[in-house]
Design a protein around this motif. Structure first.
Motif, PDB file in Angstrom:
ATOM      1  N   LEU A  92      11.140 -15.771  -5.181  1.00  0.00           N
ATOM      2  CA  LEU A  92      12.379 -14.855  -4.972  1.00  0.00           C
ATOM      3  C   LEU A  92      13.477 -15.509  -4.456  1.00  0.00           C
ATOM      4  CD1 LEU A  92      11.118 -11.225  -4.107  1.00  0.00           C
ATOM      5  CD2 LEU A  92      10.971 -12.754  -6.298  1.00  0.00           C
ATOM      6  N   GLN A 105       7.569  -6.840   7.416  1.00  0.00           N
ATOM      7  CA  GLN A 105       7.063  -5.591   6.748  1.00  0.00           C
ATOM      8  C   GLN A 105       5.832  -5.533   5.644  1.00  0.00           C
ATOM      9  OE1 GLN A 105      10.318  -2.940   5.012  1.00  0.00           O
ATOM     10  NE2 GLN A 105      11.668  -4.537   5.690  1.00  0.00           N
ATOM     11  N   ILE A 109       0.888  -4.240   4.306  1.00  0.00           N
ATOM     12  CA  ILE A 109       0.271  -3.930   3.229  1.00  0.00           C
ATOM     13  C   ILE A 109      -1.210  -3.983   3.164  1.00  0.00           C
ATOM     14  CG2 ILE A 109       0.333  -4.120   0.679  1.00  0.00           C
ATOM     15  CD1 ILE A 109       2.853  -3.113   1.437  1.00  0.00           C
ATOM     16  N   ARG A 117      -5.164 -12.600  -4.167  1.00  0.00           N
ATOM     17  CA  ARG A 117      -4.667 -12.779  -5.350  1.00  0.00           C
ATOM     18  C   ARG A 117      -3.313 -13.380  -5.252  1.00  0.00           C
ATOM     19  NH1 ARG A 117      -6.072  -8.834  -9.957  1.00  0.00           N
ATOM     20  NH2 ARG A 117      -8.081  -7.932  -9.449  1.00  0.00           N
ATOM     21  N   PHE A 121      -2.041 -16.885  -6.765  1.00  0.00           N
ATOM     22  CA  PHE A 121      -0.798 -16.975  -7.446  1.00  0.00           C
ATOM     23  C   PHE A 121       0.153 -17.907  -7.103  1.00  0.00           C
ATOM     24  CE2 PHE A 121       3.666 -15.099  -7.994  1.00  0.00           C
ATOM     25  CZ  PHE A 121       3.725 -15.518  -9.466  1.00  0.00           C
TER      26      PHE A 121
ATOM     27  N   GLN B   7       9.796   6.464   6.083  1.00  0.00           N
ATOM     28  CA  GLN B   7       8.477   6.460   4.787  1.00  0.00           C
ATOM     29  C   GLN B   7       8.211   7.831   4.608  1.00  0.00           C
ATOM     30  OE1 GLN B   7       5.166   3.674   5.262  1.00  0.00           O
ATOM     31  NE2 GLN B   7       6.531   2.259   6.536  1.00  0.00           N
ATOM     32  N   TRP B  84       7.325  -3.140  -8.535  1.00  0.00           N
ATOM     33  CA  TRP B  84       5.833  -3.706  -7.892  1.00  0.00           C
ATOM     34  C   TRP B  84       4.630  -3.568  -8.840  1.00  0.00           C
ATOM     35  CZ3 TRP B  84       6.031  -7.242  -4.526  1.00  0.00           C
ATOM     36  CH2 TRP B  84       7.244  -7.523  -3.464  1.00  0.00           C
ATOM     37  N   PHE B  87       4.866  -6.275 -11.329  1.00  0.00           N
ATOM     38  CA  PHE B  87       4.570  -7.666 -10.587  1.00  0.00           C
ATOM     39  C   PHE B  87       3.135  -7.783 -10.404  1.00  0.00           C
ATOM     40  CE2 PHE B  87       3.368  -9.469  -6.323  1.00  0.00           C
ATOM     41  CZ  PHE B  87       3.535 -10.648  -6.516  1.00  0.00           C
ATOM     42  N   LEU B  88       2.310  -6.470  -9.768  1.00  0.00           N
ATOM     43  CA  LEU B  88       1.153  -6.420  -9.660  1.00  0.00           C
ATOM     44  C   LEU B  88       0.134  -7.114 -10.900  1.00  0.00           C
ATOM     45  CD1 LEU B  88       0.739  -3.795  -7.204  1.00  0.00           C
ATOM     46  CD2 LEU B  88       0.393  -5.863  -6.590  1.00  0.00           C
ATOM     47  N   LYS B  91       1.780 -10.578 -12.629  1.00  0.00           N
ATOM     48  CA  LYS B  91       1.847 -11.983 -11.921  1.00  0.00           C
ATOM     49  C   LYS B  91       0.531 -11.839 -11.069  1.00  0.00           C
ATOM     50  CE  LYS B  91       6.040 -13.136 -13.007  1.00  0.00           C
ATOM     51  NZ  LYS B  91       6.172 -13.947 -13.882  1.00  0.00           N
ATOM     52  N   LEU B  92      -0.176 -10.981 -10.603  1.00  0.00           N
ATOM     53  CA  LEU B  92      -1.233 -10.973 -10.142  1.00  0.00           C
ATOM     54  C   LEU B  92      -2.728 -10.685 -10.780  1.00  0.00           C
ATOM     55  CD1 LEU B  92      -0.545  -9.904  -6.402  1.00  0.00           C
ATOM     56  CD2 LEU B  92      -0.233 -12.000  -7.554  1.00  0.00           C
ATOM     57  N   LYS B  93      -2.348 -10.599 -11.990  1.00  0.00           N
ATOM     58  CA  LYS B  93      -3.347 -10.004 -13.084  1.00  0.00           C
ATOM     59  C   LYS B  93      -4.177  -8.938 -12.545  1.00  0.00           C
ATOM     60  CE  LYS B  93      -1.851 -13.658 -15.005  1.00  0.00           C
ATOM     61  NZ  LYS B  93      -0.927 -13.435 -15.929  1.00  0.00           N
ATOM     62  N   TYR B  94      -3.487  -7.724 -12.162  1.00  0.00           N
ATOM     63  CA  TYR B  94      -4.273  -6.641 -11.845  1.00  0.00           C
ATOM     64  C   TYR B  94      -4.376  -5.775 -13.068  1.00  0.00           C
ATOM     65  CZ  TYR B  94      -4.816  -6.329  -6.728  1.00  0.00           C
ATOM     66  OH  TYR B  94      -4.907  -6.640  -5.497  1.00  0.00           O
ATOM     67  N   GLU B  98      -5.214  -0.044 -11.964  1.00  0.00           N
ATOM     68  CA  GLU B  98      -5.522  -0.455 -10.514  1.00  0.00           C
ATOM     69  C   GLU B  98      -4.473  -0.463  -9.413  1.00  0.00           C
ATOM     70  OE1 GLU B  98      -9.295  -3.690 -11.536  1.00  0.00           O
ATOM     71  OE2 GLU B  98      -6.986  -4.172 -11.470  1.00  0.00           O
ATOM     72  N   LEU B 102      -1.326   0.373  -4.673  1.00  0.00           N
ATOM     73  CA  LEU B 102      -0.866  -0.507  -4.053  1.00  0.00           C
ATOM     74  C   LEU B 102       0.601  -0.569  -4.001  1.00  0.00           C
ATOM     75  CD1 LEU B 102      -3.030  -3.570  -4.960  1.00  0.00           C
ATOM     76  CD2 LEU B 102      -2.585  -2.911  -2.757  1.00  0.00           C
ATOM     77  N   GLN B 105       2.096   1.616  -1.482  1.00  0.00           N
ATOM     78  CA  GLN B 105       2.481   1.025  -0.060  1.00  0.00           C
ATOM     79  C   GLN B 105       3.813   0.127  -0.348  1.00  0.00           C
ATOM     80  OE1 GLN B 105      -0.671  -0.863   2.179  1.00  0.00           O
ATOM     81  NE2 GLN B 105      -2.022  -0.129   0.592  1.00  0.00           N
ATOM     82  N   LEU B 106       3.994  -0.561  -1.520  1.00  0.00           N
ATOM     83  CA  LEU B 106       4.959  -1.502  -1.620  1.00  0.00           C
ATOM     84  C   LEU B 106       6.311  -0.840  -1.637  1.00  0.00           C
ATOM     85  CD1 LEU B 106       2.926  -3.892  -3.733  1.00  0.00           C
ATOM     86  CD2 LEU B 106       4.202  -4.878  -1.652  1.00  0.00           C
ATOM     87  N   ILE B 109       8.673  -0.820   1.210  1.00  0.00           N
ATOM     88  CA  ILE B 109       9.360  -1.871   1.738  1.00  0.00           C
ATOM     89  C   ILE B 109      10.877  -1.828   1.703  1.00  0.00           C
ATOM     90  CG2 ILE B 109       9.684  -4.480   1.835  1.00  0.00           C
ATOM     91  CD1 ILE B 109       6.939  -3.542   2.642  1.00  0.00           C
ATOM     92  N   LEU B 118      13.298  -9.124  -7.058  1.00  0.00           N
ATOM     93  CA  LEU B 118      12.005  -8.953  -7.803  1.00  0.00           C
ATOM     94  C   LEU B 118      12.323  -8.656  -9.270  1.00  0.00           C
ATOM     95  CD1 LEU B 118       8.853  -8.729  -7.344  1.00  0.00           C
ATOM     96  CD2 LEU B 118       9.351  -6.290  -6.791  1.00  0.00           C
ATOM     97  N   PHE B 121      13.171 -11.881 -10.900  1.00  0.00           N
ATOM     98  CA  PHE B 121      11.942 -12.579 -10.909  1.00  0.00           C
ATOM     99  C   PHE B 121      11.083 -12.181 -12.084  1.00  0.00           C
ATOM    100  CE2 PHE B 121       7.551 -13.282  -9.340  1.00  0.00           C
ATOM    101  CZ  PHE B 121       7.446 -14.716  -9.661  1.00  0.00           C
TER     102      PHE B 121
END
Lengths: 222, 222
Positions: A92, A105, A109, A117, A121, B7, B84, B87-88, B91-94, B98, B102, B105-106, B109, B118, B121
């Motif tokens: 980023l 922060q 998580i 992962r 990455f 939150q 996010w 991204f998951l 980039k992270l191949k989820y 799934e 996550l 939670q994200l 932030i 992000l 990106f």
DNA sequence: ATAATATATTTGGGATACCAAATATTTTTC
DNA sequence: GAAAAATATTTGGTATCCCAAATATATTAT
């Protein structure tokens, strides 16, 4: 258990781990309270809870230690923190001195899988943007034998490896005086009076305080 | 204000936004409490706090509405959530089914700058992995005129665009029956008795319940 | 319109994480 | 070894978010 208990707990564990690696003397209640900017009564109460959970141990001399379980947890939080820092800087395009608060922060998580992962990455980086080693998924930390710059010898040249402090004010200062991991520093003079020193960085002479020098971790240049 | 107030607040705003977009009837205290799995007394108390902060409005008929400020906040949380998720998955191949927990939670932030970076990106994705549109940084949402599959006409073929539900159980079910954004579905039969329908997906015939069909958002295939 | 039902609100209480101030206890210093 | 200083602990109290149960108020059905 409240929703946020875990995050609070993680902050205590991390603080204990950091204090331990930073100080020679024992970590006591006051030291931890001061570091975390909390009231000693609060910290004491929490230490009892964490002791019940077998995450810390209060020794007979009142010093506080992480148990094996507690230390393992702390290291895994630091692993998360440092991997997220790499993400923020590498992907980023944040500057290395801007990422601490965000990583603070992101480190909470909750998902081991996510961190693993993320590490993949990022191509398994060994160090974070501040030069600190990133523990592996088993909590192993590669050691990076370093000394604080204030213990350097007059006339020798050192390579900056990492920093013992990650506060923005400190990191901003470093950016200002052009020090980052990899920077070569030659110790020109050491002043016993206040512990300060005169150093040379890329042909610039500079005077730095003991406090700053203590937080700059270096290796002798080969 | 406690550390975590923000939150908690965000969860209420998001829940209100989701209920509003999902239901035709007014959102009342009970509906919100049921949806959030909280006690009505708790929700009532919180609504007063949020009203004081000008984030929600309780109308004379007791229905609860987001104010403009509240809605704006809700949309920006959803923006974070969806980015996010991209991204998951990217980039992270989820797998797309799934990532919900996550992202939940994200999305908390706290940093506008981080979300914007992000987004950049990720190359400014228009939709998240579930096919839902990603609001832009001003809170604008591109609309994706869709209908729930249970309102489809017998004999017509539709393209799956997105889903009205993001619970894992539902997403798992979809994976199982091989439905994802882009899947073509032909409605073979509609059974008035229980609202269920018989559909064809890639040469497979399948019977789906009304509940499932309601949560599959489609567009007529051109 | 009245009983039954659904919804809204109040009341009293609990857990967690925090603090300030008072009191112990330990350590240091002279 | 006694006074001073530092550290540890207790005590009483706060804010936030939550709940169960009681009560009040609407709404719906008959």
């Amino acid at each position: 258990m409240s929703h946020f208990t875990k995050q609070v707990e993680e902050n205590y564990l991390k603080a204990l781990f950091k204090l331990k690696s930073r100080e020679i003397k024992k970590v006591n209640n006051i030291a931890l309270a001061t570091y975390m900017e909390l009231n000693p009564a609060t910290v004491l109460e929490m230490m009892r809870k964490l002791a019940d959970k077998n995450l810390v141990q209060v020794l007979p001399d009142k010093s506080i230690q992480l148990t094996e379980t507690g230390e393992r947890k702390a290291i895994l939080i630091i692993r998360k923190h440092r991997l997220w820092e790499v993400f923020l800087v590498d992907k980023l395009k944040y500057k290395w001195n801007e990422v601490h608060d965000l990583a603070e922060q992101l480190e909470h998580i909750e998902s081991d899988d996510l961190v693993n992962r993320l590490e993949e990455f990022l191509k398994f980086p060994a160090f974070d943007p501040h030069g600190d080693p990133i523990p592996d998924k088993n909590g192993k930390i590669k050691l990076n034998a370093t000394i604080p710059l204030n213990l350097g010898k007059k006339g020798k040249t050192y390579t900056v490896k990492s920093f013992a402090e990650t506060e923005d004010a400190f990191l901003d200062y470093l950016t200002n005086i052009n020090i980052q991991p990899g920077t070569k520093i030659t110790v020109l003079d050491l002043y016993e009076y206040d512990g300060s020193s005169s150093v040379q960085i890329n042909n610039n002479k500079l005077h730095i305080s003991e406090k700053v020098a203590q937080n700059i971790l270096v290796q002798l240049k080969k």
